[in-house]
Motif scaffolding. Structure first.
Motif, PDB file in Angstrom:
ATOM      1  N   LEU A   9       4.307   4.125   1.818  1.00  0.00           N
ATOM      2  CA  LEU A   9       2.849   3.927   1.819  1.00  0.00           C
ATOM      3  C   LEU A   9       2.164   4.799   2.865  1.00  0.00           C
ATOM      4  CD1 LEU A   9       2.622   0.053   1.419  1.00  0.00           C
ATOM      5  CD2 LEU A   9       2.118   1.768  -0.305  1.00  0.00           C
ATOM      6  N   LYS A  10       2.817   5.006   4.005  1.00  0.00           N
ATOM      7  CA  LYS A  10       2.205   5.808   5.073  1.00  0.00           C
ATOM      8  C   LYS A  10       1.961   7.245   4.656  1.00  0.00           C
ATOM      9  CE  LYS A  10       3.714   3.270   9.148  1.00  0.00           C
ATOM     10  NZ  LYS A  10       4.573   3.259  10.330  1.00  0.00           N
ATOM     11  N   SER A  11       2.793   7.751   3.743  1.00  0.00           N
ATOM     12  CA  SER A  11       2.651   9.140   3.326  1.00  0.00           C
ATOM     13  C   SER A  11       1.541   9.327   2.282  1.00  0.00           C
ATOM     14  CB  SER A  11       3.981   9.656   2.774  1.00  0.00           C
ATOM     15  OG  SER A  11       4.358   8.894   1.639  1.00  0.00           O
ATOM     16  N   LYS A  12       1.050   8.229   1.711  1.00  0.00           N
ATOM     17  CA  LYS A  12       0.019   8.326   0.676  1.00  0.00           C
ATOM     18  C   LYS A  12      -1.371   8.502   1.293  1.00  0.00           C
ATOM     19  CE  LYS A  12       2.386   5.753  -2.903  1.00  0.00           C
ATOM     20  NZ  LYS A  12       2.287   4.680  -3.894  1.00  0.00           N
ATOM     21  N   SER A  13      -2.272   9.065   0.488  1.00  0.00           N
ATOM     22  CA  SER A  13      -3.654   9.259   0.946  1.00  0.00           C
ATOM     23  C   SER A  13      -4.439   7.957   0.775  1.00  0.00           C
ATOM     24  CB  SER A  13      -4.326  10.368   0.135  1.00  0.00           C
ATOM     25  OG  SER A  13      -4.528   9.925  -1.202  1.00  0.00           O
ATOM     26  N   LYS A  14      -5.644   7.950   1.314  1.00  0.00           N
ATOM     27  CA  LYS A  14      -6.491   6.759   1.266  1.00  0.00           C
ATOM     28  C   LYS A  14      -6.822   6.393  -0.186  1.00  0.00           C
ATOM     29  CE  LYS A  14     -10.893   4.971   2.910  1.00  0.00           C
ATOM     30  NZ  LYS A  14     -12.168   5.261   3.555  1.00  0.00           N
ATOM     31  N   GLN A  15      -7.114   7.394  -1.000  1.00  0.00           N
ATOM     32  CA  GLN A  15      -7.468   7.156  -2.398  1.00  0.00           C
ATOM     33  C   GLN A  15      -6.291   6.565  -3.166  1.00  0.00           C
ATOM     34  OE1 GLN A  15     -10.623   7.608  -3.451  1.00  0.00           O
ATOM     35  NE2 GLN A  15      -9.982   6.556  -5.303  1.00  0.00           N
ATOM     36  N   GLU A  16      -5.095   7.093  -2.908  1.00  0.00           N
ATOM     37  CA  GLU A  16      -3.897   6.562  -3.583  1.00  0.00           C
ATOM     38  C   GLU A  16      -3.647   5.114  -3.180  1.00  0.00           C
ATOM     39  OE1 GLU A  16      -1.137   9.530  -2.207  1.00  0.00           O
ATOM     40  OE2 GLU A  16      -1.059  10.493  -4.175  1.00  0.00           O
ATOM     41  N   LEU A  17      -3.865   4.818  -1.899  1.00  0.00           N
ATOM     42  CA  LEU A  17      -3.673   3.442  -1.424  1.00  0.00           C
ATOM     43  C   LEU A  17      -4.676   2.486  -2.081  1.00  0.00           C
ATOM     44  CD1 LEU A  17      -3.015   3.983   2.382  1.00  0.00           C
ATOM     45  CD2 LEU A  17      -1.390   3.142   0.705  1.00  0.00           C
ATOM     46  N   GLU A  18      -5.918   2.934  -2.221  1.00  0.00           N
ATOM     47  CA  GLU A  18      -6.929   2.093  -2.865  1.00  0.00           C
ATOM     48  C   GLU A  18      -6.580   1.839  -4.329  1.00  0.00           C
ATOM     49  OE1 GLU A  18     -10.559   4.187  -2.082  1.00  0.00           O
ATOM     50  OE2 GLU A  18     -10.768   3.324  -0.079  1.00  0.00           O
ATOM     51  N   ASN A  19      -6.087   2.876  -5.016  1.00  0.00           N
ATOM     52  CA  ASN A  19      -5.665   2.712  -6.412  1.00  0.00           C
ATOM     53  C   ASN A  19      -4.493   1.733  -6.510  1.00  0.00           C
ATOM     54  OD1 ASN A  19      -7.607   4.536  -7.247  1.00  0.00           O
ATOM     55  ND2 ASN A  19      -6.202   6.277  -7.259  1.00  0.00           N
ATOM     56  N   GLN A  20      -3.540   1.884  -5.613  1.00  0.00           N
ATOM     57  CA  GLN A  20      -2.370   0.999  -5.587  1.00  0.00           C
ATOM     58  C   GLN A  20      -2.822  -0.452  -5.348  1.00  0.00           C
ATOM     59  OE1 GLN A  20       1.123   2.524  -4.366  1.00  0.00           O
ATOM     60  NE2 GLN A  20       2.007   0.696  -5.259  1.00  0.00           N
ATOM     61  N   LEU A  21      -3.761  -0.638  -4.449  1.00  0.00           N
ATOM     62  CA  LEU A  21      -4.271  -1.973  -4.141  1.00  0.00           C
ATOM     63  C   LEU A  21      -4.953  -2.583  -5.365  1.00  0.00           C
ATOM     64  CD1 LEU A  21      -4.690  -4.047  -1.863  1.00  0.00           C
ATOM     65  CD2 LEU A  21      -6.851  -2.934  -1.375  1.00  0.00           C
ATOM     66  N   ARG A  22      -5.745  -1.784  -6.057  1.00  0.00           N
ATOM     67  CA  ARG A  22      -6.432  -2.266  -7.257  1.00  0.00           C
ATOM     68  C   ARG A  22      -5.411  -2.695  -8.316  1.00  0.00           C
ATOM     69  NH1 ARG A  22      -8.449   2.055  -9.250  1.00  0.00           N
ATOM     70  NH2 ARG A  22      -9.864   2.473  -7.540  1.00  0.00           N
ATOM     71  N   ASP A  23      -4.372  -1.871  -8.512  1.00  0.00           N
ATOM     72  CA  ASP A  23      -3.340  -2.201  -9.498  1.00  0.00           C
ATOM     73  C   ASP A  23      -2.610  -3.495  -9.132  1.00  0.00           C
ATOM     74  OD1 ASP A  23      -4.031   0.152 -10.742  1.00  0.00           O
ATOM     75  OD2 ASP A  23      -2.330   1.301  -9.940  1.00  0.00           O
ATOM     76  N   LEU A  24      -2.292  -3.637  -7.848  1.00  0.00           N
ATOM     77  CA  LEU A  24      -1.588  -4.839  -7.393  1.00  0.00           C
ATOM     78  C   LEU A  24      -2.446  -6.087  -7.583  1.00  0.00           C
ATOM     79  CD1 LEU A  24       0.097  -3.480  -4.155  1.00  0.00           C
ATOM     80  CD2 LEU A  24       1.279  -4.371  -6.154  1.00  0.00           C
ATOM     81  N   LYS A  25      -3.732  -5.980  -7.291  1.00  0.00           N
ATOM     82  CA  LYS A  25      -4.622  -7.133  -7.458  1.00  0.00           C
ATOM     83  C   LYS A  25      -4.754  -7.518  -8.932  1.00  0.00           C
ATOM     84  CE  LYS A  25      -7.259  -6.979  -3.215  1.00  0.00           C
ATOM     85  NZ  LYS A  25      -8.574  -6.914  -2.577  1.00  0.00           N
ATOM     86  N   ASN A  26      -4.819  -6.497  -9.813  1.00  0.00           N
ATOM     87  CA  ASN A  26      -4.865  -6.780 -11.253  1.00  0.00           C
ATOM     88  C   ASN A  26      -3.575  -7.468 -11.698  1.00  0.00           C
ATOM     89  OD1 ASN A  26      -7.398  -5.669 -11.567  1.00  0.00           O
ATOM     90  ND2 ASN A  26      -6.616  -3.642 -12.106  1.00  0.00           N
ATOM     91  N   GLU A  27      -2.449  -6.978 -11.220  1.00  0.00           N
ATOM     92  CA  GLU A  27      -1.161  -7.571 -11.572  1.00  0.00           C
ATOM     93  C   GLU A  27      -1.087  -9.016 -11.079  1.00  0.00           C
ATOM     94  OE1 GLU A  27       3.636  -6.774 -11.032  1.00  0.00           O
ATOM     95  OE2 GLU A  27       2.198  -5.314 -10.252  1.00  0.00           O
TER      96      GLU A  27
END
Length: 123
Positions: A9-27
């Protein structure tokens, strides 16, 4: 979704982290619906993994934001309270070495007038 690793996660950009968070919340929302409708037991046990993954993503986001702020305020005279060094209240409020060693005008005059006397001792 598999368990996320902080190092990835540390290597990802802010936008990628936000997308990942959105996907996790949907799941997580889908898993909660499955729980209410009486879904499979493996889906119910997956809720905890997804919640922990969301927490990891949010933690990495806040750490990176804080690191950026630390860098921005580096060398400045005043920092926000949450970016200052915590230590203890006693240490923060204690006098500096310079302040502690300062002498009053009266003491300076007294030492100038009555300096230490040196005696030669006969052997």
């Amino acid at each position: 979704m598999a368990k996320l690793k902080v190092s990835e996660l540390k290597s990802k950009s802010k936008q990628e982290l936000e997308n990942q968070l959105r996907d996790l919340k949907n799941e997580l929302a889908l898993l909660r619906v499955a729980k209410v409708t009486g879904g499979a037991p493996n889906k119910l046990s997956k809720i905890k993994v997804v919640r922990l993954s969301i927490a990891r993503v949010l933690t990495v986001m806040s750490h990176s934001k804080r690191a950026a702020l630390q860098k921005a305020y580096e060398g400045k005279a005043h920092k926000p309270l949450d970016l200052r060094v915590k230590k203890t209240r006693a240490i923060r409020k204690a006098l500096t070495k310079e302040q502690a060693n300062k002498k009053t005008v009266k003491t300076l005059k007294k030492t100038a007038q009555f300096s230490l006397r040196k005696y030669a001792i006969k052997a």
